[in-house]
Scaffold this motif. Structure first.
Motif, PDB file in Angstrom:
ATOM      1  N   ALA A  49    -141.813  20.077  47.688  1.00  0.00           N
ATOM      2  CA  ALA A  49    -140.446  20.478  47.397  1.00  0.00           C
ATOM      3  C   ALA A  49    -140.404  21.058  45.995  1.00  0.00           C
ATOM      4  O   ALA A  49    -141.233  20.741  45.126  1.00  0.00           O
ATOM      5  N   GLY A  50    -139.423  21.943  45.751  1.00  0.00           N
ATOM      6  CA  GLY A  50    -139.191  22.471  44.411  1.00  0.00           C
ATOM      7  C   GLY A  50    -138.066  21.698  43.741  1.00  0.00           C
ATOM      8  O   GLY A  50    -137.299  20.993  44.401  1.00  0.00           O
ATOM      9  N   ARG A  51    -137.977  21.835  42.384  1.00  0.00           N
ATOM     10  CA  ARG A  51    -136.889  21.163  41.675  1.00  0.00           C
ATOM     11  C   ARG A  51    -136.386  22.069  40.553  1.00  0.00           C
ATOM     12  O   ARG A  51    -137.173  22.696  39.832  1.00  0.00           O
ATOM     13  N   LEU A  52    -135.024  22.130  40.426  1.00  0.00           N
ATOM     14  CA  LEU A  52    -134.381  22.936  39.390  1.00  0.00           C
ATOM     15  C   LEU A  52    -133.563  22.022  38.494  1.00  0.00           C
ATOM     16  O   LEU A  52    -133.049  20.980  38.923  1.00  0.00           O
ATOM     17  N   PHE A  53    -133.402  22.462  37.228  1.00  0.00           N
ATOM     18  CA  PHE A  53    -132.616  21.713  36.247  1.00  0.00           C
ATOM     19  C   PHE A  53    -131.567  22.647  35.661  1.00  0.00           C
ATOM     20  O   PHE A  53    -131.845  23.813  35.368  1.00  0.00           O
ATOM     21  N   PHE A  54    -130.328  22.123  35.519  1.00  0.00           N
ATOM     22  CA  PHE A  54    -129.231  22.937  35.000  1.00  0.00           C
ATOM     23  C   PHE A  54    -128.542  22.197  33.867  1.00  0.00           C
ATOM     24  O   PHE A  54    -128.253  20.997  33.956  1.00  0.00           O
ATOM     25  N   ASP A  55    -128.275  22.943  32.789  1.00  0.00           N
ATOM     26  CA  ASP A  55    -127.569  22.396  31.632  1.00  0.00           C
ATOM     27  C   ASP A  55    -126.924  23.569  30.905  1.00  0.00           C
ATOM     28  O   ASP A  55    -127.121  24.743  31.277  1.00  0.00           O
ATOM     29  N   GLN A  56    -126.148  23.271  29.889  1.00  0.00           N
ATOM     30  CA  GLN A  56    -125.579  24.358  29.097  1.00  0.00           C
ATOM     31  C   GLN A  56    -126.709  25.184  28.487  1.00  0.00           C
ATOM     32  O   GLN A  56    -127.591  24.653  27.802  1.00  0.00           O
ATOM     33  N   GLY A  57    -126.673  26.487  28.798  1.00  0.00           N
ATOM     34  CA  GLY A  57    -127.699  27.378  28.259  1.00  0.00           C
ATOM     35  C   GLY A  57    -129.053  27.220  28.903  1.00  0.00           C
ATOM     36  O   GLY A  57    -130.039  27.777  28.411  1.00  0.00           O
ATOM     37  N   TRP A  58    -129.112  26.502  30.017  1.00  0.00           N
ATOM     38  CA  TRP A  58    -130.422  26.293  30.672  1.00  0.00           C
ATOM     39  C   TRP A  58    -130.229  26.347  32.188  1.00  0.00           C
ATOM     40  O   TRP A  58    -129.564  25.493  32.766  1.00  0.00           O
ATOM     41  N   ALA A  59    -130.798  27.351  32.821  1.00  0.00           N
ATOM     42  CA  ALA A  59    -130.696  27.514  34.270  1.00  0.00           C
ATOM     43  C   ALA A  59    -132.064  27.870  34.823  1.00  0.00           C
ATOM     44  O   ALA A  59    -132.651  28.893  34.436  1.00  0.00           O
ATOM     45  N   GLU A  60    -132.578  27.033  35.695  1.00  0.00           N
ATOM     46  CA  GLU A  60    -133.884  27.272  36.304  1.00  0.00           C
ATOM     47  C   GLU A  60    -133.726  27.965  37.656  1.00  0.00           C
ATOM     48  O   GLU A  60    -132.748  27.738  38.380  1.00  0.00           O
ATOM     49  N   TYR A  61    -134.718  28.790  37.999  1.00  0.00           N
ATOM     50  CA  TYR A  61    -134.658  29.586  39.223  1.00  0.00           C
ATOM     51  C   TYR A  61    -135.999  29.527  39.960  1.00  0.00           C
ATOM     52  O   TYR A  61    -137.045  29.222  39.363  1.00  0.00           O
ATOM     53  N   LEU A  62    -135.932  29.847  41.237  1.00  0.00           N
ATOM     54  CA  LEU A  62    -137.117  30.049  42.062  1.00  0.00           C
ATOM     55  C   LEU A  62    -137.129  31.501  42.514  1.00  0.00           C
ATOM     56  O   LEU A  62    -136.125  32.006  43.027  1.00  0.00           O
ATOM     57  N   GLY A  63    -138.246  32.196  42.345  1.00  0.00           N
ATOM     58  CA  GLY A  63    -138.355  33.576  42.783  1.00  0.00           C
ATOM     59  C   GLY A  63    -139.564  33.763  43.668  1.00  0.00           C
ATOM     60  O   GLY A  63    -140.609  33.139  43.461  1.00  0.00           O
ATOM     61  N   VAL A  64    -139.446  34.651  44.674  1.00  0.00           N
ATOM     62  CA  VAL A  64    -140.575  34.934  45.549  1.00  0.00           C
ATOM     63  C   VAL A  64    -140.383  36.308  46.186  1.00  0.00           C
ATOM     64  O   VAL A  64    -139.244  36.769  46.370  1.00  0.00           O
ATOM     65  N   ARG A  65    -141.494  36.922  46.489  1.00  0.00           N
ATOM     66  CA  ARG A  65    -141.455  38.203  47.193  1.00  0.00           C
ATOM     67  C   ARG A  65    -141.478  37.942  48.694  1.00  0.00           C
ATOM     68  O   ARG A  65    -142.290  37.154  49.186  1.00  0.00           O
ATOM     69  N   LEU A  66    -140.604  38.609  49.441  1.00  0.00           N
ATOM     70  CA  LEU A  66    -140.527  38.436  50.893  1.00  0.00           C
ATOM     71  C   LEU A  66    -141.796  38.963  51.552  1.00  0.00           C
ATOM     72  O   LEU A  66    -142.521  39.794  50.987  1.00  0.00           O
ATOM     73  N   THR A  67    -142.039  38.512  52.750  1.00  0.00           N
ATOM     74  CA  THR A  67    -143.231  38.967  53.475  1.00  0.00           C
ATOM     75  C   THR A  67    -143.134  40.435  53.856  1.00  0.00           C
ATOM     76  O   THR A  67    -144.169  41.086  54.061  1.00  0.00           O
TER      77      THR A  67
END
Length: 496
Positions: free
Chosen positions: A67-85
């Motif tokens: 599983a993936g995990r993201l963290f969010f706070d003021q001034g901090w936003a995590e993302y997941l990126g991937v290229r489609l098949t």
């Protein structure tokens, strides 16, 4: 609902359940190990897998081991990126789905988490702040529906502009309040084209073969088959053309398939026949087919002369079809209502049927077996079992003597329970329709056209005087199917 079967075959998100990795993630901030996922900005998204227990996974993955995990706070936003098949096709409809879970539902921000599809990757490697884009898929669940450590589905439809080949997943429209930071696990991410395909027309082998048609369509809210059923699947058990409609928020799809049956035959249901009878079992001829009955005979027909189970195996090319039938023999039913009867006057007669080997019933639905009759007519009955139905009838004739109306010439309405009523009656073929009583001056003191046709010796609530009265009765005589009206008068002595 995670459409595992569809997603596995058509999912355009590679490694959408975070199952594969380059190196087992042994610490935080190792999203890059979950190839081909990448980090779009300078924040540090996480990837966890059961191959190494870091203690950071607060619950098992929704499926699989990663599983993936993201963290969010003021001034901090995590993302997941991937290229489609593969790039998305213009104007084609796609269904996106992912599952998220948090241990701090009160901090979870709805209407911000989603997915953005683009032709080029969205990156900002110099910043940890949120990416300023408008996602096509956005979570709109009410805050009250978010439960601690329970996976929640985020889903939606996307109509592609064409050429989109990257997806970025994260928070796009809001940032948490002060001290409102929270973690979010992500799993089972999929993007599938909205398609409906029942497959090619098919031929099955024999009537015992079945085919499960699966019209499951990503994001469909309604299904309807040509037989009226509304489930996404339909089990085919007979030849024919089958069609289905699936409705999504994006578009309505339809498809059909024709299913034929090779060696389509049926010996019929188990049956019962009478002793001494025969039954011919028949299988239609088929080009190049061979036949084999349980007794080894090779014809396509078999004559049954004894009780037992009969089996047939038919082989044609690579198709083998079988069927069986059990034939039971029983004695035929028997019924005798006795000889026709010629009766006279008010004589009663009881019909006493003689029967065997079945269930008895009168054809006019009169209950019981023995039956007492008082009028002319044909009385019919049956005895039935699994072998056959036996019918018989008996004719009762009251014309052997004159059918007359009987009336007393006196009665004593004194309340002693004997002869207190004037009551007329006739043979069974007579139906009285009215009764009138007259005094000696010709005045009507009693009259009725409904049963019971009887007089108690009173007029307007007062006892009539002793004396001679006259009566008049109308009736119908029903014999040999003909109805004749009749009338009869007489005198009556009232004695107290």
């Amino acid at each position: 609902m995670f459409l595992s079967g569809i997603a596995t075959a058509q999912n355009l998100i590679p490694n959408g359940s975070f199952e594969t990795y380059r190196n087992c993630p042994w610490q935080d901030n190792l999203l890059a190990e979950a190839t081909p996922w990448y980090n779009p900005n300078r924040a540090t998204p996480d990837f966890y897998h059961t191959c190494f227990q870091t203690g950071q996974m607060l619950l098992p993955p929704r499926s699989g081991q990663g599983a993936g995990r993201l963290f969010f706070d003021q001034g901090w936003a995590e993302y997941l990126g991937v290229r489609l098949t593969k790039p998305l096709n213009a104007n084609e409809c796609y269904y996106f789905e992912m599952y998220v879970v948090t241990d701090t539902p009160t901090k979870y921000q709805t209407e911000t988490l989603g997915a953005y599809f683009s032709a080029d990757p969205v990156t900002n490697p110099a910043s940890t702040d949120r990416l300023v884009v408008q996602p096509q898929i956005l979570d709109n669940a009410p805050q009250s529906s978010i439960t601690r450590l329970q996976w929640q589905r985020i889903a939606g439809f996307l109509t592609a502009k064409g050429g989109e080949q990257y997806v970025t997943i994260g928070s796009f429209t809001k940032t948490p309040q002060f001290l409102g930071f929270y973690y979010l696990f992500v799993d089972d991410i999929s993007l599938v084209p909205i398609k409906l395909d029942l497959g090619n027309d098919s031929t099955l082998c024999g009537r015992k073969s079945t085919l499960l048609l699966d019209a499951t369509t990503p994001g469909a809210s309604y299904y309807r088959w040509n037989d009226g059923s509304t489930k996404p699947t339909l089990l085919v058990t007979r030849p024919g053309k089958y069609s289905v409609t699936a409705v999504t928020n994006c578009k309505t799809l339809q498809d059909s398939i024709t299913v034929n049956y090779a060696l389509d035959f049926d010996l019929g249901a188990d049956t019962t026949i009478c002793n001494g009878q025969t039954l011919t079992l028949n299988v239609p001829t088929a080009a190049g087919a061979t036949y084999r009955w349980q007794d080894g005979s090779r014809q396509n027909t078999l004559t049954v002369r004894a009780e037992g189970r009969y089996d047939i195996q038919v082989t044609q090319a690579g198709c083998v079809a079988t069927d069986s039938i059990y034939v039971r023999y029983i004695r035929p039913p028997q019924l005798d209502l006795g000889p026709d009867q010629s009766l006279c006057g008010a004589q009663l007669f009881t019909i006493k049927p003689t029967l065997a080997e079945g269930k008895f019933s009168w054809l006019d639905q009169v209950p019981g077996i023995e039956r007492t009759v008082s009028s002319s007519g044909v009385y019919r009955a049956s005895v039935q079992n699994d072998c056959a139905t036996a019918l018989d009838s008996v004719y009762i004739d009251y014309e052997a003597c004159d059918c007359i109306l009987y009336a007393p010439n006196s009665f004593t309405p004194n309340g002693d329970g004997q002869n207190d009523q004037f009551l007329a009656y006739g043979c069974g073929d007579i139906t009285i329709t009215s009764l009138a009583i007259f005094n000696r001056w010709g005045e009507i003191v009693f009259q009725t056209a409904t049963e019971p046709f009887q007089w108690n010796g009173y007029y307007r609530g007062k006892a009539c005087e002793t004396g001679v009265y006259a009566w008049s009765i109308t009736y119908k005589l029903n014999q040999r199917g003909k109805i004749k009206p009749g009338q009869q008068q007489g005198s009556l002595s009232l004695i107290r």
